[in-house]
Design an enzyme around this catalytic site. Structure first.
Site, PDB file in Angstrom:
ATOM      1  N   LYS A 127      19.475  20.622  24.298  1.00  0.00           N
ATOM      2  CA  LYS A 127      21.289  21.150  25.466  1.00  0.00           C
ATOM      3  C   LYS A 127      20.677  20.221  26.696  1.00  0.00           C
ATOM      4  O   LYS A 127      19.769  20.976  27.213  1.00  0.00           O
ATOM      5  CB  LYS A 127      22.451  21.847  25.814  1.00  0.00           C
ATOM      6  CG  LYS A 127      22.612  22.395  24.759  1.00  0.00           C
ATOM      7  CD  LYS A 127      23.840  23.575  24.191  1.00  0.00           C
ATOM      8  CE  LYS A 127      24.400  23.498  23.300  1.00  0.00           C
ATOM      9  NZ  LYS A 127      25.316  25.021  23.686  1.00  0.00           N
ATOM     10  N   ARG A 135      18.181   4.523  27.973  1.00  0.00           N
ATOM     11  CA  ARG A 135      18.076   4.743  26.946  1.00  0.00           C
ATOM     12  C   ARG A 135      18.019   5.816  25.803  1.00  0.00           C
ATOM     13  O   ARG A 135      18.121   6.155  25.431  1.00  0.00           O
ATOM     14  CB  ARG A 135      19.132   3.436  25.368  1.00  0.00           C
ATOM     15  CG  ARG A 135      19.572   2.787  26.541  1.00  0.00           C
ATOM     16  CD  ARG A 135      20.174   1.599  25.002  1.00  0.00           C
ATOM     17  NE  ARG A 135      21.310   0.916  25.618  1.00  0.00           N
ATOM     18  CZ  ARG A 135      21.581  -0.397  25.941  1.00  0.00           C
ATOM     19  NH1 ARG A 135      20.169  -0.582  25.777  1.00  0.00           N
ATOM     20  NH2 ARG A 135      22.684  -0.959  26.393  1.00  0.00           N
ATOM     21  N   GLU A 180      26.571  22.086  17.976  1.00  0.00           N
ATOM     22  CA  GLU A 180      28.177  22.493  18.050  1.00  0.00           C
ATOM     23  C   GLU A 180      29.045  22.807  17.644  1.00  0.00           C
ATOM     24  O   GLU A 180      30.305  23.226  18.016  1.00  0.00           O
ATOM     25  CB  GLU A 180      27.654  23.408  19.562  1.00  0.00           C
ATOM     26  CG  GLU A 180      28.264  24.489  20.300  1.00  0.00           C
ATOM     27  CD  GLU A 180      28.114  25.260  21.066  1.00  0.00           C
ATOM     28  OE1 GLU A 180      26.686  24.677  21.915  1.00  0.00           O
ATOM     29  OE2 GLU A 180      29.341  25.076  21.958  1.00  0.00           O
ATOM     30  N   LYS A 225      16.640  31.047  17.857  1.00  0.00           N
ATOM     31  CA  LYS A 225      18.080  30.455  18.493  1.00  0.00           C
ATOM     32  C   LYS A 225      17.383  28.775  17.668  1.00  0.00           C
ATOM     33  O   LYS A 225      18.147  27.829  17.005  1.00  0.00           O
ATOM     34  CB  LYS A 225      17.605  29.989  19.169  1.00  0.00           C
ATOM     35  CG  LYS A 225      17.938  28.820  20.175  1.00  0.00           C
ATOM     36  CD  LYS A 225      18.167  28.664  21.473  1.00  0.00           C
ATOM     37  CE  LYS A 225      19.113  27.840  22.001  1.00  0.00           C
ATOM     38  NZ  LYS A 225      19.393  27.236  23.601  1.00  0.00           N
ATOM     39  N   ARG A 241      26.079  26.801  16.201  1.00  0.00           N
ATOM     40  CA  ARG A 241      25.792  27.538  17.066  1.00  0.00           C
ATOM     41  C   ARG A 241      26.219  28.074  18.519  1.00  0.00           C
ATOM     42  O   ARG A 241      25.981  28.740  19.278  1.00  0.00           O
ATOM     43  CB  ARG A 241      25.614  25.585  17.583  1.00  0.00           C
ATOM     44  CG  ARG A 241      24.793  25.812  19.610  1.00  0.00           C
ATOM     45  CD  ARG A 241      23.854  24.468  18.951  1.00  0.00           C
ATOM     46  NE  ARG A 241      23.323  24.564  20.621  1.00  0.00           N
ATOM     47  CZ  ARG A 241      22.397  23.969  20.458  1.00  0.00           C
ATOM     48  NH1 ARG A 241      21.914  22.617  20.065  1.00  0.00           N
ATOM     49  NH2 ARG A 241      21.439  23.730  22.054  1.00  0.00           N
ATOM     50  N   HIS A 299      29.688  34.484  27.177  1.00  0.00           N
ATOM     51  CA  HIS A 299      28.953  33.791  28.224  1.00  0.00           C
ATOM     52  C   HIS A 299      31.000  32.826  28.911  1.00  0.00           C
ATOM     53  O   HIS A 299      30.667  32.392  29.529  1.00  0.00           O
ATOM     54  CB  HIS A 299      28.442  32.092  27.215  1.00  0.00           C
ATOM     55  CG  HIS A 299      27.165  31.891  27.742  1.00  0.00           C
ATOM     56  ND1 HIS A 299      26.874  33.162  26.594  1.00  0.00           N
ATOM     57  CD2 HIS A 299      26.566  31.438  28.266  1.00  0.00           C
ATOM     58  CE1 HIS A 299      25.417  32.727  26.975  1.00  0.00           C
ATOM     59  NE2 HIS A 299      24.887  31.565  27.714  1.00  0.00           N
ATOM     60  N   ASN A 334      26.581  31.674  22.582  1.00  0.00           N
ATOM     61  CA  ASN A 334      28.067  31.531  23.282  1.00  0.00           C
ATOM     62  C   ASN A 334      28.157  32.918  23.826  1.00  0.00           C
ATOM     63  O   ASN A 334      29.282  32.816  24.538  1.00  0.00           O
ATOM     64  CB  ASN A 334      29.383  30.646  23.496  1.00  0.00           C
ATOM     65  CG  ASN A 334      28.324  29.502  23.565  1.00  0.00           C
ATOM     66  OD1 ASN A 334      27.125  28.664  24.438  1.00  0.00           O
ATOM     67  ND2 ASN A 334      28.815  27.973  22.760  1.00  0.00           N
ATOM     68  N   HIS A 353      30.768  32.832  32.231  1.00  0.00           N
ATOM     69  CA  HIS A 353      30.332  30.635  32.747  1.00  0.00           C
ATOM     70  C   HIS A 353      31.511  31.377  34.055  1.00  0.00           C
ATOM     71  O   HIS A 353      31.530  30.898  35.128  1.00  0.00           O
ATOM     72  CB  HIS A 353      30.776  30.018  32.600  1.00  0.00           C
ATOM     73  CG  HIS A 353      29.791  29.590  31.349  1.00  0.00           C
ATOM     74  ND1 HIS A 353      29.366  28.746  30.188  1.00  0.00           N
ATOM     75  CD2 HIS A 353      28.532  29.045  31.646  1.00  0.00           C
ATOM     76  CE1 HIS A 353      28.666  27.406  29.906  1.00  0.00           C
ATOM     77  NE2 HIS A 353      27.410  28.584  30.733  1.00  0.00           N
ATOM     78  N   GLU A 390      20.167  37.520  28.245  1.00  0.00           N
ATOM     79  CA  GLU A 390      20.634  36.059  27.230  1.00  0.00           C
ATOM     80  C   GLU A 390      19.697  36.870  25.973  1.00  0.00           C
ATOM     81  O   GLU A 390      19.451  36.417  25.146  1.00  0.00           O
ATOM     82  CB  GLU A 390      18.976  34.764  27.543  1.00  0.00           C
ATOM     83  CG  GLU A 390      20.485  33.534  28.110  1.00  0.00           C
ATOM     84  CD  GLU A 390      21.625  33.372  27.554  1.00  0.00           C
ATOM     85  OE1 GLU A 390      21.369  33.495  26.080  1.00  0.00           O
ATOM     86  OE2 GLU A 390      21.937  32.407  28.269  1.00  0.00           O
ATOM     87  N   HIS A 422      21.742  34.166  35.522  1.00  0.00           N
ATOM     88  CA  HIS A 422      22.928  33.157  34.132  1.00  0.00           C
ATOM     89  C   HIS A 422      23.643  34.583  33.754  1.00  0.00           C
ATOM     90  O   HIS A 422      24.316  34.663  32.858  1.00  0.00           O
ATOM     91  CB  HIS A 422      22.788  32.043  33.351  1.00  0.00           C
ATOM     92  CG  HIS A 422      22.848  31.856  32.638  1.00  0.00           C
ATOM     93  ND1 HIS A 422      24.188  31.730  32.436  1.00  0.00           N
ATOM     94  CD2 HIS A 422      22.970  32.463  31.529  1.00  0.00           C
ATOM     95  CE1 HIS A 422      24.413  31.367  31.441  1.00  0.00           C
ATOM     96  NE2 HIS A 422      23.560  31.304  30.725  1.00  0.00           N
TER      97      HIS A 422
END
Ligand code: GLY
Length: 362
Positions: free
Chosen positions: A139, A117, A240, A230, A244, A251, A248, A255, A181, A268
């Site tokens: 993330k 956990r 998000e 950031k 946030r 993206h 993206n 993606h 990025e 990426h």
């Protein structure tokens, strides 16, 4: 040189990011001081092990060697990491350390967030891409064959240690992926609502040569700027729900391109830059931005050697892939769109709008 940044997500979650070019002795000492009373599982990229195992003070027993590449960020490998943690006898008081790029950080972070956990987690990003993006903000994720980062958590690390000496051995493609990025932050700076202007767009324009040469002090400053932005964003919106999403930019198409080419053709950052080109083009045509800013932005991308996507993919395939993205709703596809100098906003387009825009650029 050393810069320390603080991330404060909520009252009970705070951690430091250490950005430096200190020697590996000092890096080892820092990790030792953070973990000396704990059992450790070190999830390390195979490439990093090959290049740096002699410099890093980890015993082979505690290292779990992780293959590089997005296709490895899967459920089977996640279970292997968890099993290794269990075999080593890690308890809730112990720690997982990720030493590698974004793939290693994402899977190790997801393992740390779910093992018993949740146990402590330290990020040691070894690529520019993971330093300026995935190692900060909490993330964590693994992929499904149909889509990237479908299973994941928000789970903040206890510390992020960025040592730019690792970047000396990044190949050109990987370094450029990180710069993809980095460039994104120049276009969103004002929307991040950081306390003072950083002038990242101007810094990137003026320091291009030094950045391309990986000049250490310039790199530390560059990473510091990106992470300040950031941190400003994730501390306002960890999960998000709103702000946030601006991270993206580029993206949505990025993606989709990575997914349809099975993560083999584009890095990426490269895919994100194709997405940025696409959305700047769309925004200019739809009068969200004027020609002067459109031109300035494209010039910045070109200054770093990025080009517009020159390969055509079926718009149906791209749109189908975009629809499966976490950010899509049932009838709209979400894009982050430039709307003024260094500002962006969310725009939801119908698949028909997207088809039209994709066909217009080919
Ligand atoms: N990579 C985007 C984010 O951390 O939200």
């Amino acid at each position: 040189m050393r810069q320390i940044l603080k991330v404060q997500i909520s009252d009970n979650s705070e951690y430091l990011i250490d950005i430096s070019d200190v020697g590996f002795e000092k890096l080892n000492q820092e990790i030792y001081l953070l973990t000396k009373d704990k059992k450790r599982l070190v999830v390390m990229s195979k490439k990093v092990y090959k290049l740096y195992s002699g410099d890093l003070n980890f015993s082979d027993d505690e290292i779990y060697l992780f293959p590089d590449g997005e296709k490895e960020k899967n459920y089977k490998n996640y279970l292997k990491v968890i099993n290794r943690a269990f075999e080593l006898g890690l308890t809730r008081n112990d720690v997982i350390i990720a030493v590698g790029g974004g793939v290693v950080g994402d899977i190790a972070g997801f393992a740390a967030s779910t093992y018993m956990r949740g146990i402590d987690f330290i990020q040691v990003p070894t690529t520019l891409l993971s330093a300026v993006d995935s190692s900060v903000g909490g993330k964590t994720a693994i992929d499904l064959p149909a889509g990237k980062n479908i299973i994941g958590t928000f789970y903040q690390p206890k510390k992020v240690i960025i040592n730019i000496n690792f970047f000396k051995t990044l190949d050109e493609k990987q370094y450029m992926s990180g710069l993809g990025e980095v460039l994104k932050y120049a276009f969103i700076e004002e929307s991040c609502k950081y306390s003072v202007p950083l002038f990242l767009f101007e810094f990137l324009t003026l320091s291009c040569e030094k950045i391309m040469q990986r000049e250490p002090l310039t790199l530390i400053r560059l990473i510091e700027y990106c992470l300040n932005l950031k941190i400003a964003v994730v501390s306002q919106d960890e999960k998000e729900c709103g702000l946030r999403k601006i991270l993206n930019l580029g993206h949505t198409l990025g993606h989709a391109l990575e997914t349809i080419t099975k993560y083999k053709k584009y890095t990426h950052g490269e895919a994100v830059v194709y997405g940025i080109y696409f959305i700047f083009n769309w925004a200019y045509k739809h009068e969200y931005i004027n020609y002067a800013y459109y031109r300035l932005s494209i010039d910045l991308l070109e200054k770093y050697g990025f080009k517009i996507l020159d390969k055509k993919y079926s718009s149906d395939l791209i749109i189908d892939t975009m629809k499966k993205d976490k950010k899509a709703t049932s009838d709209r596809i979400t894009f982050i769109v430039p709307c003024d100098k260094k500002q962006v906003k969310e725009v939801k387009l119908t698949p028909l709008d997207v088809e039209f825009a994709l066909n217009a650029i080919s």
